[in-house]
Design an enzyme around this catalytic site. Structure first.
Site, PDB file in Angstrom:
ATOM      1  N   GLU A  83       0.838  -1.196   0.000  1.00  9.54           N
ATOM      2  CA  GLU A  83       0.000   0.000   0.000  1.00  9.54           C
ATOM      3  C   GLU A  83       0.877   1.253   0.000  1.00  9.54           C
ATOM      4  O   GLU A  83       0.595   2.217  -0.711  1.00  9.54           O
ATOM      5  CB  GLU A  83      -0.911   0.019   1.241  1.00  9.54           C
ATOM      6  CG  GLU A  83      -1.817  -1.189   1.364  1.00  9.54           C
ATOM      7  CD  GLU A  83      -1.221  -2.337   2.175  1.00  9.54           C
ATOM      8  OE1 GLU A  83      -2.005  -3.101   2.752  1.00  9.54           O
ATOM      9  OE2 GLU A  83       0.019  -2.471   2.235  1.00  9.54           O
ATOM     10  N   CYS A 109      -2.194  -2.873   7.502  1.00  6.48           N
ATOM     11  CA  CYS A 109      -1.764  -2.730   8.888  1.00  6.48           C
ATOM     12  C   CYS A 109      -2.074  -1.304   9.352  1.00  6.48           C
ATOM     13  O   CYS A 109      -2.504  -0.461   8.564  1.00  6.48           O
ATOM     14  CB  CYS A 109      -0.264  -3.009   9.003  1.00  6.48           C
ATOM     15  SG  CYS A 109       0.775  -1.710   8.268  1.00  6.48           S
ATOM     16  N   CYS A 112      -0.142   1.518   7.363  1.00 12.23           N
ATOM     17  CA  CYS A 112      -0.727   1.782   6.052  1.00 12.23           C
ATOM     18  C   CYS A 112      -2.108   2.423   6.184  1.00 12.23           C
ATOM     19  O   CYS A 112      -2.453   3.326   5.419  1.00 12.23           O
ATOM     20  CB  CYS A 112      -0.810   0.503   5.236  1.00 12.23           C
ATOM     21  SG  CYS A 112       0.814  -0.115   4.746  1.00 12.23           S
TER      22      CYS A 112
END
Length: 154
Positions: A83, A109, A112
């Site tokens: 990402e 996560c 991100c």
């Protein structure tokens, strides 16, 4: 000529994210991300070391060596997340992504997720869940829609 049913847009872009993940050099998980707006791909990214540096498949994985569980100690990972790489590529090339959707093979996560909130990604479609409750809570608070993709049956 297409004899079968055409894939939905979500299915189409998730397939693209899977293809992008094939470029990953991570030893633990291959992740691909595709940023899309108005049914057009704006940027892609996969997880791997920063440009010009040796990759995990060449030097090993510290998280794997230390037996760090999934979802923990992401700051010691050598790789840039998929990402993040998709966001960096958009910025590098001057591509506006506010209001876009992100298709990714794995749920983002918390690191991100915070970036996706700040660049105003409106929706994240992912296949595999990721054990990060803070990321999910922050996405909900920010109004970032998280959608777990389920493959369509023909």
């Amino acid at each position: 000529m297409n004899q079968g049913k055409r894939p939905s847009w979500d299915s189409y872009f998730m397939q693209m994210a899977e293809v992008v993940a094939g470029r990953s050099t991570c030893l633990r998980r291959q992740v691909g991300a595709v940023i899309v707006k108005d049914k057009q791909i704006l940027s892609t990214g996969y997880n791997g070391s920063p440009a010009g540096l040796l990759h995990c498949d060449e030097v090993g994985c510290l998280r794997q060596t230390l037996n760090v569980p999934s979802g923990e100690r992401v700051e010691i990972c050598r790789a840039v997340h998929a990402e993040q790489n998709a966001l960096v590529q958009a910025a590098k090339h001057g591509v506006a992504i506010a209001g876009a959707d992100l298709y990714t093979t794995h749920q983002p996560c918390v690191l991100c997720t915070k970036l996706l909130i700040n660049v105003e990604i409106r929706r994240v479609v992912y296949t595999h869940s990721y054990p990060d409750q803070l990321a999910a809570a922050m996405a909900k608070e920010a109004g970032l829609e998280l959608v777990q993709f389920a493959e369509e049956k023909p």
